[in-house]
Write a protein that holds these residues in place. Structure first.
Motif, PDB file in Angstrom:
ATOM      1  N   UNK A 122      59.673  69.134  43.466  1.00 46.08           N
ATOM      2  CA  UNK A 122      60.610  68.660  44.500  1.00 46.08           C
ATOM      3  C   UNK A 122      61.643  69.734  44.816  1.00 46.08           C
ATOM      4  N   UNK A 123      61.174  70.909  45.011  1.00 38.54           N
ATOM      5  CA  UNK A 123      62.056  72.050  45.279  1.00 38.54           C
ATOM      6  C   UNK A 123      62.924  71.804  46.507  1.00 38.54           C
ATOM      7  N   UNK A 124      64.229  72.095  46.369  1.00 39.36           N
ATOM      8  CA  UNK A 124      65.163  71.938  47.476  1.00 39.36           C
ATOM      9  C   UNK A 124      65.692  70.532  47.660  1.00 39.36           C
ATOM     10  N   UNK A 125      65.223  69.572  46.864  1.00 36.81           N
ATOM     11  CA  UNK A 125      65.674  68.190  47.006  1.00 36.81           C
ATOM     12  C   UNK A 125      66.889  67.931  46.118  1.00 36.81           C
ATOM     13  N   UNK A 126      67.411  66.713  46.220  1.00 36.97           N
ATOM     14  CA  UNK A 126      68.539  66.311  45.374  1.00 36.97           C
ATOM     15  C   UNK A 126      68.140  66.330  43.899  1.00 36.97           C
ATOM     16  N   UNK A 127      66.910  65.938  43.620  1.00 39.48           N
ATOM     17  CA  UNK A 127      66.432  65.946  42.228  1.00 39.48           C
ATOM     18  C   UNK A 127      66.443  67.358  41.664  1.00 39.48           C
ATOM     19  N   UNK A 128      65.993  68.322  42.456  1.00 41.18           N
ATOM     20  CA  UNK A 128      65.994  69.724  42.024  1.00 41.18           C
ATOM     21  C   UNK A 128      67.417  70.195  41.739  1.00 41.18           C
ATOM     22  N   UNK A 129      68.345  69.871  42.632  1.00 43.70           N
ATOM     23  CA  UNK A 129      69.734  70.285  42.438  1.00 43.70           C
ATOM     24  C   UNK A 129      70.337  69.622  41.202  1.00 43.70           C
ATOM     25  N   UNK A 130      70.029  68.339  40.994  1.00 42.33           N
ATOM     26  CA  UNK A 130      70.576  67.616  39.848  1.00 42.33           C
ATOM     27  C   UNK A 130      70.065  68.210  38.538  1.00 42.33           C
ATOM     28  N   UNK A 131      68.775  68.496  38.481  1.00 37.55           N
ATOM     29  CA  UNK A 131      68.197  69.077  37.266  1.00 37.55           C
ATOM     30  C   UNK A 131      68.779  70.466  37.015  1.00 37.55           C
ATOM     31  N   UNK A 132      68.901  71.277  38.049  1.00 32.00           N
ATOM     32  CA  UNK A 132      69.408  72.638  37.889  1.00 32.00           C
ATOM     33  C   UNK A 132      70.865  72.640  37.443  1.00 32.00           C
ATOM     34  N   UNK A 133      71.683  71.790  38.051  1.00 26.65           N
ATOM     35  CA  UNK A 133      73.097  71.720  37.678  1.00 26.65           C
ATOM     36  C   UNK A 133      73.247  71.212  36.245  1.00 26.65           C
ATOM     37  N   UNK A 134      72.464  70.202  35.886  1.00 24.86           N
ATOM     38  CA  UNK A 134      72.523  69.666  34.528  1.00 24.86           C
ATOM     39  C   UNK A 134      72.136  70.730  33.506  1.00 24.86           C
ATOM     40  N   UNK A 135      71.145  71.553  33.845  1.00 25.24           N
ATOM     41  CA  UNK A 135      70.722  72.614  32.933  1.00 25.24           C
ATOM     42  C   UNK A 135      71.825  73.651  32.749  1.00 25.24           C
ATOM     43  N   UNK A 136      72.508  74.000  33.844  1.00 29.70           N
ATOM     44  CA  UNK A 136      73.594  74.976  33.749  1.00 29.70           C
ATOM     45  C   UNK A 136      74.745  74.426  32.914  1.00 29.70           C
ATOM     46  N   UNK A 137      75.075  73.147  33.115  1.00 27.48           N
ATOM     47  CA  UNK A 137      76.146  72.523  32.329  1.00 27.48           C
ATOM     48  C   UNK A 137      75.788  72.519  30.846  1.00 27.48           C
ATOM     49  N   UNK A 138      74.538  72.150  30.528  1.00 24.42           N
ATOM     50  CA  UNK A 138      74.107  72.122  29.131  1.00 24.42           C
ATOM     51  C   UNK A 138      74.125  73.522  28.526  1.00 24.42           C
ATOM     52  N   UNK A 139      73.751  74.529  29.321  1.00 24.01           N
ATOM     53  CA  UNK A 139      73.742  75.904  28.827  1.00 24.01           C
ATOM     54  C   UNK A 139      75.161  76.402  28.551  1.00 24.01           C
ATOM     55  N   UNK A 140      76.132  75.899  29.297  1.00 25.61           N
ATOM     56  CA  UNK A 140      77.513  76.367  29.168  1.00 25.61           C
ATOM     57  C   UNK A 140      78.245  75.749  27.985  1.00 25.61           C
ATOM     58  N   UNK A 141      77.721  74.683  27.425  1.00 29.69           N
ATOM     59  CA  UNK A 141      78.405  73.982  26.342  1.00 29.69           C
ATOM     60  C   UNK A 141      77.966  74.534  24.990  1.00 29.69           C
ATOM     61  N   UNK A 142      78.908  74.953  24.138  1.00 29.32           N
ATOM     62  CA  UNK A 142      78.539  75.422  22.794  1.00 29.32           C
ATOM     63  C   UNK A 142      77.901  74.304  21.975  1.00 29.32           C
ATOM     64  N   UNK A 143      77.033  74.685  21.057  1.00 24.67           N
ATOM     65  CA  UNK A 143      76.337  73.701  20.231  1.00 24.67           C
ATOM     66  C   UNK A 143      77.314  72.851  19.432  1.00 24.67           C
ATOM     67  N   UNK A 144      78.377  73.462  18.942  1.00 24.57           N
ATOM     68  CA  UNK A 144      79.338  72.705  18.128  1.00 24.57           C
ATOM     69  C   UNK A 144      80.009  71.618  18.950  1.00 24.57           C
ATOM     70  N   UNK A 145      80.224  71.876  20.242  1.00 25.49           N
ATOM     71  CA  UNK A 145      80.825  70.864  21.116  1.00 25.49           C
ATOM     72  C   UNK A 145      79.848  69.730  21.368  1.00 25.49           C
ATOM     73  N   UNK A 146      78.582  70.080  21.637  1.00 27.55           N
ATOM     74  CA  UNK A 146      77.565  69.059  21.872  1.00 27.55           C
ATOM     75  C   UNK A 146      77.408  68.159  20.648  1.00 27.55           C
ATOM     76  N   UNK A 147      77.290  68.778  19.469  1.00 27.23           N
ATOM     77  CA  UNK A 147      77.089  68.003  18.241  1.00 27.23           C
ATOM     78  C   UNK A 147      78.293  67.126  17.934  1.00 27.23           C
ATOM     79  N   UNK A 148      79.504  67.677  18.076  1.00 29.39           N
ATOM     80  CA  UNK A 148      80.702  66.891  17.787  1.00 29.39           C
ATOM     81  C   UNK A 148      80.850  65.733  18.764  1.00 29.39           C
ATOM     82  N   UNK A 149      80.519  65.950  20.042  1.00 29.59           N
ATOM     83  CA  UNK A 149      80.624  64.878  21.033  1.00 29.59           C
ATOM     84  C   UNK A 149      79.631  63.754  20.743  1.00 29.59           C
TER      85      UNK A 149
END
Length: 315
Positions: A122-149
């Motif tokens: 679904x390239x270029x769709x809302x689903x593509x944008x949502x998945x890509x943004x979610x991946x960037x957010x997850x990549x930006x969060x340190x593991x210690x923050x994810x685990x503690x949350x």
């Protein structure tokens, strides 16, 4: 192929020797593991006896060669703190860490590949944008923050009178089964590496979907599902093999953080406790076995990829 295997094996042995030698020098030569126990200073005479007992009064090359011999026989000496065999302490917790790492990798691959394929289709769709943004957010969060949350949000969660995840911090009197305490730390580890899997799968799928053999399959009138899964996905996931091995090594490193935060009785939690007390034999043994696991895994993957793709063999 045999020459490639021999060369890759030699490289693996060289990397192992260099890393373990540097760790050995750092733990035993640049510091004094017998200087104190807690706040109590050990007298010099006692330190000399301990160094002789643990065979640290010999020349450095002899010490290191003795350690290598003991490493492959399991005779790693006695833990400084609890006076227990080091090898037994490690083997008691290895199954827990293996279960954690395997579960995390499976979750990461299943979720990451599914999300990456969906975004590519679904390239270029809302689903593509949502998945890509979610991946960037997850990549930006340190593991210690994810685990503690995750720990602060879900630890002790109860649904219909059933405790889904054990409460933390855990008391000694409360018995928790391994499968009850496994899912939350495994999900934390999976989230830490999920973004890489998603982005790589998406990029690989987009490249494969534009290839000639996929266009040919479509022109033959094959069903879209057959084209997607049989022709496109099979070739798109090949690059993920290298990432899976690297991520497994990263998972072993991430276990140090996750196991400590979740009080998960694994190798990582044992390593952190040994680090707090500067327990040199236990620290050295854990680091050595983790290096062995990682370099052997990478070597086997390189050999497998060279077998599947002859272009990777350098003669």
């Amino acid at each position: 192929m045999p020459r490639f295997v021999l060369r890759r094996t030699a490289q693996t042995l060289l990397v192992f020797v260099i890393i373990t030698f540097l760790c050995y020098v750092g733990l035993y030569q640049l510091g004094n593991p017998f200087a104190a126990v807690g706040e109590k200073v050990i007298p010099p005479q006692t330190q000399a006896i301990l160094r002789e007992t643990f065979k640290l009064d010999r020349p450095l090359p002899v010490q290191y060669l003795n350690y290598l011999a003991n490493l492959f026989t399991g005779d790693l000496g006695i833990d400084y703190d609890k006076r227990l065999p080091v090898f037994g302490m490690i083997t008691d917790v290895v199954p827990n860490t293996v279960r954690l790492a395997v579960t995390a990798i499976v979750l990461q691959l299943v979720i990451g590949i599914s999300a990456g394929v969906l975004a590519a289709v679904r390239r270029g769709s809302f689903t593509d944008a949502l998945v890509s943004v979610s991946a960037i957010v997850a990549m930006s969060m340190p593991l210690i923050v994810i685990a503690a949350a995750l720990r602060d949000t879900f630890a002790g969660t109860r649904v219909l009178g059933i405790t889904l995840f054990p409460s933390l911090p855990r008391t000694i009197a409360v018995e928790v089964h391994w499968y009850d305490e496994l899912l939350l730390p495994a999900f934390a580890l999976a989230l830490a590496g999920l973004a890489i899997t998603i982005r790589l799968t998406r990029a690989s799928m987009l490249e494969v979907l534009e290839s000639d053999y996929v266009r040919t399959a479509r022109s033959k009138g094959l069903p879209p599902r057959t084209v997607l899964f049989k022709h496109a996905l099979r070739n798109a996931v090949i690059p993920l093999a290298n990432i899976a091995a690297i991520e497994f090594g990263a998972t072993l490193g991430g276990a140090l953080v996750v196991e400590t935060i979740f009080q998960y009785n694994g190798v990582g939690y044992l390593f952190v406790r040994a680090l707090r007390s500067l327990n040199a034999p236990l620290l050295m043994a854990i680091m050595s076995y983790m290096v062995i696991a990682f370099v052997v895994l990478i070597a086997l993957l390189d050999i497998l990829c060279a077998y599947l793709d002859p272009r990777m063999r350098i003669d």
